[in-house]
Design a protein around this motif. Sequence first.
Motif, mmCIF file in Angstrom:
data_model
loop_
_atom_site.group_PDB
_atom_site.id
_atom_site.type_symbol
_atom_site.label_atom_id
_atom_site.label_comp_id
_atom_site.label_asym_id
_atom_site.label_seq_id
_atom_site.Cartn_x
_atom_site.Cartn_y
_atom_site.Cartn_z
ATOM 1 N N VAL A 100 0.978 -1.195 -0.117
ATOM 2 C CA VAL A 100 0.045 -0.024 -0.033
ATOM 3 C C VAL A 100 0.863 1.110 -0.168
ATOM 4 O O VAL A 100 2.028 1.418 0.580
ATOM 5 N N SER A 101 0.252 2.235 -0.673
ATOM 6 C CA SER A 101 1.252 3.522 -0.860
ATOM 7 C C SER A 101 1.541 4.367 0.671
ATOM 8 O O SER A 101 0.747 3.908 1.591
ATOM 9 N N ASP A 102 2.575 4.898 0.579
ATOM 10 C CA ASP A 102 3.145 5.372 1.924
ATOM 11 C C ASP A 102 1.909 6.551 2.065
ATOM 12 O O ASP A 102 1.534 7.011 3.577
ATOM 13 N N ALA A 103 1.540 7.272 1.191
ATOM 14 C CA ALA A 103 0.516 8.142 1.296
ATOM 15 C C ALA A 103 -0.839 7.988 2.204
ATOM 16 O O ALA A 103 -1.365 8.367 3.146
ATOM 17 N N GLU A 104 -1.138 6.473 1.543
ATOM 18 C CA GLU A 104 -2.405 5.906 2.160
ATOM 19 C C GLU A 104 -2.245 5.612 3.468
ATOM 20 O O GLU A 104 -3.091 5.773 4.657
ATOM 21 N N LYS A 105 -1.002 5.040 3.786
ATOM 22 C CA LYS A 105 -0.714 4.649 5.080
ATOM 23 C C LYS A 105 -0.743 5.651 6.131
ATOM 24 O O LYS A 105 -1.313 5.590 7.160
ATOM 25 N N ASN A 106 -0.024 6.824 5.653
ATOM 26 C CA ASN A 106 0.135 7.963 6.618
ATOM 27 C C ASN A 106 -1.067 8.625 6.948
ATOM 28 O O ASN A 106 -1.441 9.014 8.175
ATOM 29 N N ALA A 107 -1.916 8.772 5.846
ATOM 30 C CA ALA A 107 -3.251 9.354 6.238
ATOM 31 C C ALA A 107 -4.106 8.447 7.215
ATOM 32 O O ALA A 107 -5.143 8.937 7.834
ATOM 33 N N MET A 108 -4.155 7.145 7.089
ATOM 34 C CA MET A 108 -4.887 6.208 8.035
ATOM 35 C C MET A 108 -4.337 6.688 9.414
ATOM 36 O O MET A 108 -4.918 6.710 10.355
ATOM 37 N N GLU A 109 -3.051 6.890 9.533
ATOM 38 C CA GLU A 109 -2.290 6.969 10.746
ATOM 39 C C GLU A 109 -2.661 8.285 11.514
ATOM 40 O O GLU A 109 -2.615 8.383 12.657
ATOM 41 N N VAL A 110 -2.707 9.246 10.524
ATOM 42 C CA VAL A 110 -3.248 10.240 11.290
ATOM 43 C C VAL A 110 -4.697 10.309 11.844
ATOM 44 O O VAL A 110 -4.927 11.065 12.632
ATOM 45 N N HIS A 111 -5.442 9.653 10.975
ATOM 46 C CA HIS A 111 -6.825 9.498 11.586
ATOM 47 C C HIS A 111 -6.786 8.660 12.698
ATOM 48 O O HIS A 111 -7.513 8.837 13.761
ATOM 49 N N LEU A 112 -5.970 7.672 12.904
ATOM 50 C CA LEU A 112 -5.804 6.879 14.147
ATOM 51 C C LEU A 112 -5.053 7.674 15.474
ATOM 52 O O LEU A 112 -5.505 7.299 16.411
ATOM 53 N N ARG A 113 -4.230 8.521 15.054
ATOM 54 C CA ARG A 113 -3.639 9.326 16.193
ATOM 55 C C ARG A 113 -4.479 10.214 16.868
ATOM 56 O O ARG A 113 -4.291 10.568 17.839
ATOM 57 N N ARG A 114 -5.697 10.585 16.158
ATOM 58 C CA ARG A 114 -6.503 11.515 16.787
ATOM 59 C C ARG A 114 -7.488 10.645 17.857
ATOM 60 O O ARG A 114 -8.052 11.487 18.734
ATOM 61 N N ARG A 115 -7.292 9.240 17.713
ATOM 62 C CA ARG A 115 -8.077 8.636 18.776
ATOM 63 C C ARG A 115 -7.269 7.847 19.479
ATOM 64 O O ARG A 115 -7.901 7.510 20.809
ATOM 65 N N PHE A 116 -6.077 7.411 19.411
ATOM 66 C CA PHE A 116 -5.386 6.618 20.224
ATOM 67 C C PHE A 116 -4.020 7.193 20.368
ATOM 68 O O PHE A 116 -3.300 8.000 19.716
ATOM 69 N N ASN A 117 -3.467 7.112 21.598
ATOM 70 C CA ASN A 117 -2.258 7.703 22.106
ATOM 71 C C ASN A 117 -0.946 7.179 21.480
ATOM 72 O O ASN A 117 -0.319 6.253 22.383
ATOM 73 N N PHE A 118 -0.607 7.307 20.334
ATOM 74 C CA PHE A 118 0.818 6.939 19.825
ATOM 75 C C PHE A 118 1.854 7.620 20.596
ATOM 76 O O PHE A 118 2.988 6.889 20.560
ATOM 77 N N THR A 119 1.633 8.808 21.199
ATOM 78 C CA THR A 119 3.051 9.459 21.845
ATOM 79 C C THR A 119 3.482 8.496 23.014
ATOM 80 O O THR A 119 4.685 8.297 23.252
ATOM 81 N N GLU A 120 2.529 7.989 23.885
ATOM 82 C CA GLU A 120 3.094 6.997 24.751
ATOM 83 C C GLU A 120 3.886 5.630 24.270
ATOM 84 O O GLU A 120 4.813 5.383 24.589
ATOM 85 N N ILE A 121 3.374 5.062 22.993
ATOM 86 C CA ILE A 121 4.156 4.165 22.328
ATOM 87 C C ILE A 121 5.553 4.445 21.875
ATOM 88 O O ILE A 121 6.515 3.843 22.202
ATOM 89 N N GLU A 122 5.709 5.771 21.425
ATOM 90 C CA GLU A 122 6.927 6.386 20.663
ATOM 91 C C GLU A 122 7.867 6.521 21.991
ATOM 92 O O GLU A 122 9.040 6.424 21.752
ATOM 93 N N LYS A 123 7.229 6.883 23.365
ATOM 94 C CA LYS A 123 8.045 7.037 24.338
ATOM 95 C C LYS A 123 8.715 5.679 24.798
ATOM 96 O O LYS A 123 9.258 5.962 26.043
ATOM 97 N N HIS A 124 8.105 4.810 24.801
ATOM 98 C CA HIS A 124 8.318 3.479 25.397
ATOM 99 C C HIS A 124 9.507 2.870 25.250
ATOM 100 O O HIS A 124 10.360 2.897 24.023
ATOM 101 N N PRO A 125 10.177 2.162 26.109
ATOM 102 C CA PRO A 125 11.604 1.809 25.847
ATOM 103 C C PRO A 125 11.686 0.865 25.112
ATOM 104 O O PRO A 125 12.697 0.611 24.249
ATOM 105 N N LYS A 126 10.509 0.104 24.609
ATOM 106 C CA LYS A 126 10.553 -1.080 23.361
ATOM 107 C C LYS A 126 9.787 -0.525 22.266
ATOM 108 O O LYS A 126 8.980 -1.201 21.700
#
Length: 367
Positions: A100-126
Motif C-alpha cells: 500500500v502506498s505510503d501516502a495511504e498509510k500515513n493518512a490512515m495513521e493520522v486518523h488513528l492518532r486522533r483517537r489513540f495515544n501513539f505518543t506513549e508508544i513512541e516514548k516506550h523503551p521497546k
Amino acid sequence: MASVMPRSHGGDGAEDPPPPSGFGRGQHVEDLVPAKRTRGKAKNKGLRHAIALNKGRVSLPFDTEVTYLPIGIPNDWFTREVGRYMFGHFAFDKSSYNYVSDAEKNAMEVHLRRRFNFTEIEKHPKCRQLMDGLNAVYMKRYRSRKAKAKEEFLANGGETDVARARANIPKGMSEENWNKTVDYFLTKEHKDRSRANKSNRQKQLYANRGGSSTYSSFCFKKDKTRLEAFKNGHTLKDGRFASELEEQKYEELQAEFESQSEPNIEDEFGEGSSSQVNEVQVFEKVFGARRGHYIGMGRKPSLSRFAPPSCVGPHEKEQTPPALTLTEDFLDGLFENESFLERLSKFMNSKKASKNGNEDNMDEDQE
C-alpha cells in the motif's frame, strides 16, 4: 420493542392500526425480525465513550513479553477502527499491506492518532517492537478486509457475472476502489495466491477456535495463563478438545510446564527455589520452532520490515547516513584542520605503540 399508540386518538396515532387485542401496547412487524448483530457498533460506542472519559486519546496496552501486539478491550477498538478505515479508503488491489502506498498509510495513521495515544508508544523503551506490533495489526486487518471484499465479489456473481459484481458496491467502499479490487481479483497473481493459501490452510493441524481475540489478548482480558489460552482456543463449546491431537499437545504442554516449575535443589539455607518458566521455550519444545510464529502463542516479533529507530511515526523510514564522498577538496579541508591533524597524530601513535608491544611509547621513541 417499539411502542404502539392505544385506541384513543390523540392526534399522533390517528392513522395507526389498533392493537392486536384489547388496550395497551402492541407489537410492530419489525419487532418480530431478529435483530442484526451490533457487535461492531458496540465497539464504536465504547471507543467514543472512552475518548470522552479520558478527555482525549485512548492508551493501547501491549503484550511486551512475547508477541508485542496490542491487547485488551482498547485493542478491540483499535482493530475495529483500522478495519473500518481500510474498507472505506483503501482499494484491496495489493497482495499485502506492505505494498500500500505510503501516502495511504500515513493518512490512515493520522486518523488513528486522533483517537489513540501513539505518543506513549513512541516514548516506550521497546518502542520499535511495539511499532512493529502495530504494523502486524495493519497487515492482518488488510487481509481480513480483503477477504470480506472477496466474499462480496463471489456473492454477487464473481467471475461468472463480473458486471453484476461491479454494480454491487459493498457498503462503505467507493466505486473507484471497488473496481480496482475487482480487477485484482480477476488477475492470475491473485488466483494463484488464493489457491496456495487455501492449500496451506487445509494443512493446519491446530486451528484457533478462541474467537477473534489473540492468545495474548485473551490472557490479558481474562487474567489467564498462556496454557489456559491454548486450551480455550482448542476446545469446543461443550469443553471437549476439537481433536485428539490438540488434547495430546495440551497434556504435553501441561506436563512440561509442571516439570519446569518444580523447585530446584535446596540452597545453602535449606530452602528450595523455583525458577521462572520460559513459556516460549515450553511451547517450542512441544510444537517445534516455526518461522515467524510461535505455535499456540502467536506471532514472533520482527523488526526487519518496520520499526524506525526514532519512533517518531509508525511509517517514518529508518534514516541511514549518506555515503561519504572523499573528494580532493574534502581531503584538503581535513588536512587544514588542526583538530583533525591532532587526532590523526594520536591515532597513528597508538597504532605504532601497539605494533611494537609498548603502548607507552611516544613519537620521539619511534624515530
